[in-house]
Design an enzyme around this catalytic site. Structure first.
Site, short mmCIF file in Angstrom:
data_model
loop_
_atom_site.label_atom_id
_atom_site.label_comp_id
_atom_site.label_asym_id
_atom_site.label_seq_id
_atom_site.Cartn_x
_atom_site.Cartn_y
_atom_site.Cartn_z
N HIS A 22 31.06 63.89 45.24
CA HIS A 22 32.24 64.62 45.72
C HIS A 22 33.50 63.78 45.58
O HIS A 22 34.48 64.17 44.95
CB HIS A 22 32.05 65.02 47.18
N GLU A 35 36.66 64.74 43.07
CA GLU A 35 37.98 64.68 43.67
C GLU A 35 38.56 63.27 43.81
O GLU A 35 39.55 63.08 44.51
CB GLU A 35 37.95 65.37 45.05
N VAL A 51 23.56 68.85 48.97
CA VAL A 51 23.33 70.24 48.61
C VAL A 51 23.84 70.52 47.20
O VAL A 51 24.65 69.76 46.66
CB VAL A 51 24.03 71.21 49.60
#
Length: 353
Positions: free
Chosen positions: A237, A268, A296
């Protein structure tokens, strides 16, 4: 409107200039005309501005009184009814609260977060395992779409209080010790007097041993693609916080252990997909395997990694001529990863015995 006023003012000035060459009476009339034109223009602007403001206020009030229409999903995330939200009451004095960021992808939620919760329940039969999500936007989305109720952190803690829990152990499924994990600890601290004993487990990547075991788990998970011609790229992430360093640490560990065709990037933050692409090019690989380095496989995995938009990782690599395979699965599906969460929870339980 300002351009219109300027034009009217300009015409008034020009009129005054031309008539100034005549008598003093003409000059007076000209000045009067200019003043009238400017006054009329200003009045017009004020009236229009008031009307516009009224319309804007009405629209704003209307939007505030009516819920914003939710954009309809154009993909199937699975059957929510197969998931267990773990928000039941009458659970006894010992609770193991599993806190996750969450996902609205039903199948992935069941196969990752649900699987971690089940592993913890199997390991600690004297504790009732319950669920909490930190992302209210996900909680609200799942409630609207599937009518499944999932507690947020405060609701989960309040439920534990109302259930008269005495010993509370909290195990986050977060990847790192970052801002989200610190927020969780701060919120739990507000309830420190509500229970006889409270303990919080570590995130997945905490100790050096954690990093080594996660590295071994993801390498073993992808060994069938490790043919010397394929670059195996993991997408994390990413965060602007200092905890983003976990990705560079994992990359260094992979490289130093001989897994030179394994690469780690983020959605990001840094390393970016462009950074990963540059390394893949430098290695002369022919094919690429993409997989999320996330608990996930939700929106980021399905869209930012494997989606059809031109800026997805899949599209970026395909545009460079690579054959791309996407493995849309979260770390929670990996048994070795779940075992590590169990060990972290065991450590927390041992601390309050």
């Amino acid at each position: 409107m300002k351009k219109t006023i300027a034009l009217l003012m300009g015409l008034a000035v020009v009129t005054a200039s031309f008539t100034a060459c005549g008598s003093s009476d003409s000059s007076s009339e000209s000045k009067k005309a200019a003043t009238t034109a400017a006054s009329t223009a200003a009045s017009t602007e004020a009236t229009t501005a008031a009307t516009t403001a009224a319309k804007t206020t009405k629209a704003s009030n209307s939007a505030a009184s009516e819920p914003e229409e939710e954009e309809e999903e154009n993909y199937d995330t699975g059957d929510a009814s197969l998931d267990n939200p773990r928000n039941q009451d009458n659970i006894g004095e010992n609770e193991l609260l599993v806190l996750s960021f969450g996902t609205s992808f039903n199948d992935s939620r069941r196969l990752t977060i649900g699987a971690i919760e089940q592993s913890l329940e199997d390991a600690f039969s004297d504790f009732s395992v319950r669920r909490g999500f930190t992302a209210n936007i996900i909680i609200d989305h799942v409630k609207r779409r599937d009518n499944e109720v999932i507690d947020d952190v405060k609701e989960a803690l309040d439920r534990a209080v109302s259930n008269k829990v005495k010993k509370l152990v909290v195990q986050p499924t977060h990847l790192m010790n970052g801002l989200e994990y610190n927020d969780v600890k701060a919120e739990i601290a507000n309830y420190s007097d509500a229970f006889e004993k409270v303990a919080i487990g570590d995130p997945l990547l905490t100790s050096d041993d954690d990093f080594k075991r996660v590295m071994n788990a993801i390498v073993d998970w992808t060994k069938e693609y490790d043919d010397g011609k394929t670059a195996i790229c993991f997408m994390g992430h990413g965060t602007e916080a200092t905890s983003n360093s976990v990705y560079a640490k994992m990359q260094d560990l992979l490289t130093s252990n001989g897994h030179k065709n394994y690469f780690v990037g983020t959605v990001e933050a840094e390393p970016s997909v462009e950074d990963v692409l540059a390394k893949v090019k430098a290695g002369g690989y022919e094919k690429v395997v993409l997989e999320p380095l996330m608990v996930v496989a939700g929106d980021h995995a399905n869209n930012d990694m494997a989606g059809g938009d031109e800026d997805s990782w899949k599209s970026v690599f395909e545009a460079e001529g690579y054959e791309v395979k996407c493995l849309i699965r979260g770390l929670g599906e990996n048994e070795a990863i779940r075992k590590l969460y169990v060990e972290h929870a065991q450590k927390a339980i041992d601390s309050i015995k």
